[in-house]
Write a protein that holds these residues in place. Structure first.
Motif, PDB file in Angstrom:
ATOM      1  N   PHE A 292      34.714  58.641  56.835  1.00  0.00           N
ATOM      2  CA  PHE A 292      35.180  57.285  57.137  1.00  0.00           C
ATOM      3  C   PHE A 292      36.703  57.244  57.285  1.00  0.00           C
ATOM      4  CE2 PHE A 292      31.087  55.878  55.072  1.00  0.00           C
ATOM      5  CZ  PHE A 292      30.566  55.307  56.224  1.00  0.00           C
ATOM      6  N   GLU A 293      37.402  57.958  56.398  1.00  0.00           N
ATOM      7  CA  GLU A 293      38.861  57.953  56.450  1.00  0.00           C
ATOM      8  C   GLU A 293      39.363  58.565  57.747  1.00  0.00           C
ATOM      9  OE1 GLU A 293      42.863  59.266  56.195  1.00  0.00           O
ATOM     10  OE2 GLU A 293      41.170  60.669  56.157  1.00  0.00           O
ATOM     11  N   ARG A 321      32.571  48.966  56.226  1.00  0.00           N
ATOM     12  CA  ARG A 321      33.580  48.152  56.906  1.00  0.00           C
ATOM     13  C   ARG A 321      34.349  47.243  55.952  1.00  0.00           C
ATOM     14  NH1 ARG A 321      30.829  45.634  62.186  1.00  0.00           N
ATOM     15  NH2 ARG A 321      29.049  45.362  60.767  1.00  0.00           N
ATOM     16  N   GLU A 322      33.920  47.205  54.696  1.00  0.00           N
ATOM     17  CA  GLU A 322      34.711  46.503  53.681  1.00  0.00           C
ATOM     18  C   GLU A 322      35.887  47.352  53.211  1.00  0.00           C
ATOM     19  OE1 GLU A 322      32.255  45.250  50.483  1.00  0.00           O
ATOM     20  OE2 GLU A 322      30.935  44.000  51.733  1.00  0.00           O
ATOM     21  N   HIS A 323      35.843  48.659  53.529  1.00  0.00           N
ATOM     22  CA  HIS A 323      36.873  49.585  53.045  1.00  0.00           C
ATOM     23  C   HIS A 323      37.678  50.226  54.166  1.00  0.00           C
ATOM     24  CE1 HIS A 323      34.773  49.350  49.163  1.00  0.00           C
ATOM     25  NE2 HIS A 323      33.659  49.538  49.842  1.00  0.00           N
ATOM     26  N   TRP A 324      37.091  50.344  55.355  1.00  0.00           N
ATOM     27  CA  TRP A 324      37.760  51.038  56.446  1.00  0.00           C
ATOM     28  C   TRP A 324      37.706  50.211  57.722  1.00  0.00           C
ATOM     29  CZ3 TRP A 324      34.702  53.941  53.030  1.00  0.00           C
ATOM     30  CH2 TRP A 324      35.389  54.903  52.288  1.00  0.00           C
ATOM     31  N   GLU A 348      23.645  47.278  60.838  1.00  0.00           N
ATOM     32  CA  GLU A 348      24.260  46.264  59.985  1.00  0.00           C
ATOM     33  C   GLU A 348      25.595  46.704  59.386  1.00  0.00           C
ATOM     34  OE1 GLU A 348      21.224  45.497  57.117  1.00  0.00           O
ATOM     35  OE2 GLU A 348      19.905  44.479  58.559  1.00  0.00           O
ATOM     36  N   ALA A 349      25.669  47.945  58.896  1.00  0.00           N
ATOM     37  CA  ALA A 349      26.862  48.384  58.182  1.00  0.00           C
ATOM     38  C   ALA A 349      27.946  48.943  59.111  1.00  0.00           C
ATOM     39  CB  ALA A 349      26.485  49.432  57.136  1.00  0.00           C
ATOM     40  N   LEU A 350      27.535  49.654  60.170  1.00  0.00           N
ATOM     41  CA  LEU A 350      28.509  50.204  61.108  1.00  0.00           C
ATOM     42  C   LEU A 350      28.735  49.295  62.303  1.00  0.00           C
ATOM     43  CD1 LEU A 350      27.476  53.989  61.206  1.00  0.00           C
ATOM     44  CD2 LEU A 350      29.196  52.880  59.764  1.00  0.00           C
ATOM     45  N   GLY A 351      27.804  48.384  62.531  1.00  0.00           N
ATOM     46  CA  GLY A 351      27.920  47.493  63.678  1.00  0.00           C
ATOM     47  C   GLY A 351      27.613  48.176  64.991  1.00  0.00           C
TER      48      GLY A 351
END
Length: 596
Positions: A292-293, A321-324, A348-351
């Motif tokens: 993710f980073e 997506r709450e962190h990156w 849902e999480a990555l869109g």
């Protein structure tokens, strides 16, 4: 020379963009034609031409665990990539490498790996990528079988390579990249220093051999698949579709897939170099947080992530997506079935809706999904909708079917062997095919069913094709088994188990049973924060029983720290299956019998 997919030839209704669920699979297939020139060289198409057209553009962004390498920002330009490739090509010629010779590359994701491939192709030789995870025995087998005379390696593989040399007598020259303590070989920097680069790649026939990739050995001893230059063109429709009309302005690609394997070389590195898309090379161990980073820092738009990687990311960081700050617009996945749990999480999480893909070393990138393609109006249009749990439909240019043992197409809904025809839907030769197995004509013949010019190439993977042409994966042909008379496809049960929050990963195999022939057994890796105990066994059994057919739930569950994996990220069910067979023999042996 840029024979890219001709999407502009496909029929395009004006209102494509208005309907996100539009399905234009048939139109894309009907309008597509392969453009394969008789003379084609990967090095010219991926390196030389870009060095002339856009010399300053970034080709590779390289970093290791400590940060960027190959310059202050980790960037290697197209001009520098080709300059180094030309210098190495000249050096290889001086070392006596001839057209068709095999040169081994034992390196991770680093710029020199790309340089080596282009240099080898530029002189008409054959690159042979080998994983740095291979031990001496695995390296020795492939080096000896391929009759390679030269190997290029860095510190991550040097010790194993030196041990393997004794079993590969034809290997006379080793080239060391970077700092290699105690090495006995030629230093890369010394080899290239002051060397005048070749200016142009050799004109090779599109049918000439370019790469020798050894299969992962999931179904037997590894075989070398000889891949021609034209196969890169055959991969392009799959890459462009699965990456949602890549390239687009600002696209940046990254994948943890090892560049030594088809998934990293033909699904990532070479298509990116061909299409002019900057690719990130990471020389470090994969972790969800690092992934993710990295994607945030390099503003990655396109990626290829194995299902095992996606599962690890889903479990470790449920809401990334709450962190990156992620810029992803396309996620492709392959190697195993993604399953609806991961499919939903990506949505849902990555869109981003994950595009599953299917292929293998011999015939790569033939089936999958397409979120978008670019029309002649310059706009992106929907390709065909992905369906959760399905590995997709045939990409344009490929004629795919499910066939039976006699080579006949199975009725829709009937399981069979996924196969690719030598000719596309227009009767033209499909360029994606491998040339054959290295020194294994018998194995090459066994791969095909029918006349040589009008034949099906079997994948060895079992699937069902529905009425709309979507394929639903059931597993390797030797992974599917019967329990109490019922046919069990392991991937469906594994996917159901992974949907439980306590399961990080799972593999399903038959456990021999004297009364029922076999029962369903699951090996489960427990997610962090959960306890492996009898209560969890009962909970998981109830979880599966309530969602699948009664005969599919695992009668036995064994907790395991890690599943056996190939270096390409595929679960080695064969290892677990053999373990169960050994245990069954031990149980059936008479008490007190002598052990040999």
């Amino acid at each position: 020379m840029r024979p890219t997919p001709a999407w502009h030839d496909a029929a395009q209704p004006a209102d494509h963009a208005a309907d996100p669920h539009a399905d234009h699979h048939a139109a894309l297939h009907g309008g597509f034609r392969w453009q394969v020139p008789p003379v084609f060289n990967i090095a010219q198409a991926c390196g030389e031409r870009w060095a002339r057209e856009t010399p300053g553009r970034t080709a590779i962004l390289a970093e290791d665990a400590d940060g960027p390498v190959a310059g202050p920002d980790g960037a290697m330009s197209c001009a520098e990539l080709w300059r180094q490739a030309g210098a190495l090509a000249a050096a290889l010629l001086d070392l006596g490498v001839a057209r068709g010779d095999r040169v081994a590359i034992v390196m991770p994701q680093r710029p020199e790996t790309a340089v080596a491939h282009l240099a080898i192709h530029a002189i008409g030789a054959v690159s042979m990528p080998l994983s740095v995870l291979f031990g001496p025995e695995a390296l020795a087998y492939r080096l000896a079988d391929s009759e390679a005379r030269i190997a290029i390696a860095d510190a991550s593989a040097w010790a194993a390579l030196e041990q393997a040399v004794a079993e590969a007598p034809l290997l006379t020259t080793r080239i060391a990249v970077g700092e290699v303590p105690g090495r006995a070989g030629i230093a890369w920097q010394d080899l290239l220093a002051g060397r005048k680069p070749i200016e142009q790649a050799l004109e090779t026939a599109a049918d000439e051999a370019a790469v020798l990739i050894y299969t992962s050995g999931t179904t037997g001893p590894p075989k070398g698949a000889l891949i021609p230059h034209r196969a890169l063109i055959g991969n392009l429709t799959g890459f462009v579709c699965s990456q949602n009309a890549c390239p687009q302005p600002g696209d940046v690609f990254w994948s943890p897939a090892d560049w030594a394997w088809t998934g990293g070389l033909m699904d990532a590195l070479l298509p990116c170099l061909y299409l002019g898309v900057p690719i990130v090379g990471l020389r470090a161990r994969f972790t969800p947080e690092r992934a993710f980073e990295l994607m945030q820092r390099h503003r990655v738009t396109n990626t290829f992530l194995f299902p095992t990687a996606l599962k690890a990311m889903m479990k470790a960081v449920p809401r990334p997506r709450e962190h990156w700050d992620l810029r992803l617009r396309a996620v492709m996945s392959a190697g195993e079935a993604v399953g609806d749990a991961v499919f939903q999480w990506c949505d849902e999480a990555l869109g981003v809706r994950v595009n599953e893909m299917f292929g293998q070393t011999e015939i790569n990138y033939i089936v999958g999904n397409c979120g978008a393609y670019q029309g002649r109006d310059g706009r992106l249009h929907p390709g065909w909708p992905a369906r959760a749990g399905s590995m997709g439909r045939a990409y344009p240019g490929h004629r795919v079917a499910v066939i039976d043992d006699q080579g006949r197409e199975c009725p829709r809904g009937t399981p069979g062997d996924v196969a690719l025809h030598r000719l596309d839907v227009h009767g033209q030769p499909d360029p994606v095919f491998f040339l054959g197995y290295w020194k294994r004509e018998d194995a090459t013949r066994a791969k095909f069913t029918g006349d040589p010019s009008d034949s099906w190439c079997r994948t060895g993977d079992t699937a069902v094709m529905d009425a709309d042409g979507y394929l639903w994966y059931q597993g390797r042909s030797d992974d599917v088994f019967k329990a109490a008379g019922y046919r069990i496809g392991p991937s469906e049960v594994e996917n159901c188990l992974v949907r439980h929050p306590a399961v990080a990963n799972a593999a399903v195999v038959p456990r021999p049973d004297p009364e029922r022939g076999a029962v369903v057994k699951a090996y489960v890796v427990v997610a962090q924060g959960h306890t492996a105990d009898t209560a969890l066994v009962a909970e998981l059994q109830a979880h599966v029983r309530g969602r699948l057919a009664p005969y599919e739930y695992p009668k036995e569950i064994e907790f395991i720290d890690a599943l056996p994996m190939t270096t390409t990220g595929k679960v080695q069910r064969r290892v677990l299956r053999m373990q169960e067979e050994d245990r069954a023999r031990e149980r059936s042996a008479p008490t007190g019998s002598a052990q040999s």
